[in-house]
Design an enzyme around this catalytic site. Structure first.
Site, short mmCIF file in Angstrom:
data_model
loop_
_atom_site.label_atom_id
_atom_site.label_comp_id
_atom_site.label_asym_id
_atom_site.label_seq_id
_atom_site.Cartn_x
_atom_site.Cartn_y
_atom_site.Cartn_z
N CYS A 128 -6.44 19.98 78.08
CA CYS A 128 -5.69 19.49 79.03
C CYS A 128 -4.74 20.34 79.98
CB CYS A 128 -4.66 18.17 78.30
SG CYS A 128 -5.60 17.00 77.44
N VAL A 173 -25.11 21.96 65.05
CA VAL A 173 -25.82 20.88 64.18
C VAL A 173 -26.95 20.11 65.04
CG1 VAL A 173 -25.50 18.69 63.01
CG2 VAL A 173 -23.77 20.68 62.85
N TYR A 206 21.94 5.05 79.14
CA TYR A 206 22.50 5.19 80.55
C TYR A 206 23.57 6.24 80.87
CZ TYR A 206 25.14 4.42 84.63
OH TYR A 206 25.97 4.73 85.76
#
Length: 541
Positions: A42, A80, A425
Site C-alpha cells: 500500500c 507451487v 471535543y
C-alpha cells in the site's frame, strides 16, 4: 503439525508469525514465488512520489530476518504448481534451478495474493509502460519520473491505487490524466460523490476521463501516445492500474471451490471446501458483514486479520470472521475520501429501502485555524432506521468519521444509537456536536419530516423542475435568483404564495433548513432544501 503456507506479503506472513507464537512446535514452511516475502504494497505509490524516501522502508522483513524472527522456514523463488489433496502434498518448482520438489502438509494455507491485470492491447510491452504491484514496479516508475524524461503520463484505472499513483506523479510536476472505462472513478462510492471528486481532481490539474476505454499504447520503442475509445492522448508513460486477478490458476483440477473471478471461497473460519486447506488475503472470497453475501476484499487490512484468525484456528482457538464492510480510504490532492458499508444502490439491491442524506458539516470548530468541512453521505434503512453505510470527503481527518461508522455498522446500530454519543471535543479536533452526530441528526430530521429536501442525485436528475430557487445564504451568492435573509423572515413573505414551490439553497444546507423551518411556521407548505448546497452542487449554479 506440519503447515505449508503458499505465498507471503501480508496474509501469509501474518499467519506464519502468529501460528509460531501460538504453537512453537508447529512446523511452518512458506513457499513463495517472489523474491520478497513481506513488503508494504500500500506504500508503493508514496515511494514513487518520494514521500517514502528509501526502498528499504517498504520492506517489512527480508526472508532471512523473518525466518530468524519467527522460526518459520522460508523458501523464496519457489512456485507451487499443483496440490494433491489425497496425498496432502504440494509440488513446487525452484524458479532458479527449475527443480521440482514435493512438500507434505497436515494443514495448507493458500495466500497467493493477486496480480495486476495485463491487458492484451497493442504496445503493452513498450518502454515506460508500468504497473504498481511490487517494490520493483514502484522503483521502475520512480526512476523514470526522476529522470526528467516523463512530462505527461496516463494512468489507466480510477481505483484507489491508480488515483494514488496519479497524485504522486502530479506532485513531481508531471501532467497526469486518468482514464477509466466505468461511468465514474472510485468504485464503492455513489455516482454523485465520485463526480464531486472528479471535478476536484480536474481543478487540481489531474484530468479524469470516464467512460473511456484503453485501446492501445502507441510508440516505436517507448510510449508516445495512449489510444483510448475517446481519442489518442499524448504521453511519455502509461501506468496500468486496471485491477487485479487472484493468483489461483494453479488450483485448476484440485477440487478447491472458486468463485468471484477465481477467488477461493472460504467459510467463517477461512477454510475452503477442504477442511485442511485455508485461503487468505487477495486470493480469498469472504462475506459482507451486513448482507452475508460473498465479498472480495483485496486489502492489506483484511489480509492481516484473516491471517491472524487462520493461525489462531490452527492453534485450536478458532474464532469466526464476521466479514468485511468494504471499508476504504484514499488521499488525493487537497482531499481525502473514505467509505464503508453499503452504497445507496447496493443497499437497494440487498433488499433494504434506503434513505439518504448528503450534508456539509464543519470538521472542527469553524474559528480554529485550518478549519474546513466534511461532505458526508449517510445511508440507512427507512423503516428500521438501521445504519447501512457512509461516504465522506474532506481535507481533514476523514478516517475518524469512517472508523466510527465501522464500529456502528459492526454493532448493527440504528440511527438513534448514534444520536447522543459522548464524542471527544476540543476546537482543534472536532465540533461541539461531532460531525458524524451532526449528519445523523440531519438524517433523523429528514426521516421524521422536519427536513424536506432534494438530494444532489435527485437534483441532477431534474427533481427541482418547477421550483423557484431561493438564495438562503448569509449574503446574496447565487446570481439571478431571489435572496431571503433568514434574520429578517419574521412573518409571511407577500411575494410568495403559501403553496409556491420553493427550493431553498445556501452554501452548505444549514441556513436553508433553518429558513424552511421558519417558512413552515408561517404557513408555507411546498418548500425543499437542496442537500449539500452550493458547496456540493456548485457546478449547477
Amino acid at each position: 503439525m506440519k503447515v505449508i503456507i503458499i505465498g507471503g506479503v501480508a496474509a501469509g506472513t501474518k499467519a506464519a508469525a502468529k501460528l509460531k507464537r501460538e504453537d512453537r512446535s508447529a512446523q511452518v514452511t512458506i513457499l513463495t514465488k517472489s523474491e520478497d516475502i513481506s513488503y508494504a504494497g500500500c506504500g508503493l505509490p508514496y515511494y514513487v512520489g518520494d514521500v517514502i524516501k528509501e526502498r528499504k522502508q517498504l520492506i517489512v522483513n527480508t526472508p532471512q530476518s523473518f525466518a530468524k524472527l519467527t522460526g518459520a522456514d522460508v523458501h523464496t523463488l519457489t512456485e507451487v504448481i499443483s496440490i494433491d489433496r489425497a496425498a496432502k502434498e504440494v509440488t513446487a518448482v525452484d524458479l532458479t534451478t527449475k527443480e521440482e520438489t514435493r512438500y507434505s502438509y497436515d494443514k495448507l494455507i493458500i495466500a497467493t495474493g493477486a496480480s495486476p491485470i495485463r491487458p492484451r492491447v497493442e504496445g503493452a510491452e513498450l518502454k515506460n509502460v508500468f504497473y504498481m504491484r511490487t517494490p520493483q514496479d514502484a522503483q521502475d516508475l520512480r526512476d523514470a519520473a526522476a529522470s526528467g524524461t516523463i512530462r505527461r503520463a496516463v494512468v489507466a484505472g480510477g481505483g484507489f491505487i491508480g488515483l494514488e499513483v496519479a497524485e504522486n506523479l502530479a506532485s513531481q510536476g508531471i501532467k497526469v490524466s486518468v482514464i477509466d472505462m466505468a461511468e465514474h472513478i472510485m468504485p464503492g462510492f455513489d455516482p454523485e460523490m465520485a463526480e464531486f471528486v472528479e471535478n476536484h481532481l480536474a481543478d487540481e490539474g489531474i484530468m479524469p476521463f470516464t467512460n473511456t476505454k484503453l485501446e492501445a499504447i502507441l510508440g516505436t520503442e517507448k510510449v508516445e501516445k495512449v489510444q483510448t475509445s475517446r481519442k489518442a492522448m499524448k504521453a511519455d508513460a502509461a501506468v496500468l492500474c486496471l485491477g487485479i486477478r487472484p493468483n489461483t490458476q494453479f488450483l485448476d483440477g484440485s477440487g478447491i471451490e472458486l468463485t468471484q473471478g477465481g477467488t477461493v471461497l472460504v467459510n467463517e473460519y477461512m477454510q475452503t471446501n477442504d477442511a485442511d486447506i485455508y485461503a487468505l488475503g487477495d486470493c480469498a472470497c469472504v462475506t459482507n458483514r451486513i448482507t452475508g453475501a460473498p465479498a472480495w476484499s483485496p486489502m492489506g487490512s483484511s489480509a492481516n486479520i484473516e491471517g491472524r484468525l487462520a493461525a489462531t484456528g490452527l492453534a485450536g482457538e478458532g474464532k469466526p470472521y464476521p466479514g468485511v464492510l468494504g471499508t476504504g480510504i484514499v488521499k488525493l490532492p487537497g482531499l481525502n475520501a473514505g467509505r464503508t458499508g453499503l452504497t445507496e444502490s447496493a443497499a437497494r439491491d440487498a433488499g433494504f429501502d434506503p434513505v439518504t442524506v448528503t450534508c456539509v458539516v464543519d470538521d472542527k470548530a469553524h474559528y480554529y485555524p485550518d478549519a474546513s468541512y466534511f461532505i458526508i453521505k449517510l445511508i440507512a434503512d427507512k423503516k428500521t432506521e438501521r445504519f447501512l453505510g457512509i461516504q465522506c470527503l474532506g481535507k481533514g481527518a476523514v478516517d475518524k468519521i469512517i472508523d466510527i461508522a465501522v464500529m456502528a455498522l459492526s454493532m448493527k446500530a440504528v440511527l438513534s444509537d448514534l444520536e447522543n454519543l459522548d464524542f471527544a471535543y476540543a476546537p482543534p479536533f472536532s465540533t461541539a456536536i461531532h460531525p458524524l452526530e451532526h449528519a445523523v441528526n440531519i438524517l433523523i430530521n429528514k426521516i421524521s419530516g422536519r427536513l424536506e429536501s432534494i438530494t444532489p442525485s435527485e437534483f441532477a436528475a431534474g427533481a427541482a423542475e418547477g421550483y423557484r430557487v431561493i438564495d438562503a445564504s448569509m449574503s446574496p451568492s447565487i446570481e439571478g435568483v431571489d435572496f431571503l435573509d433568514l434574520a429578517n423572515v419574521n412573518g409571511v413573505q407577500p411575494q410568495y404564495a403559501a403553496d409556491d414551490k420553493l427550493l431553498l439553497v445556501c452554501a452548505k444546507g444549514k441556513r436553508a433548513y433553518m429558513l424552511q423551518n421558519r417558512l413552515k411556521y408561517y404557513g408555507y407548505t411546498n418548500t425543499k432544501v437542496l442537500e449539500g448546497g452550493t458547496t456540493f452542487n456548485g457546478a449547477e449554479f
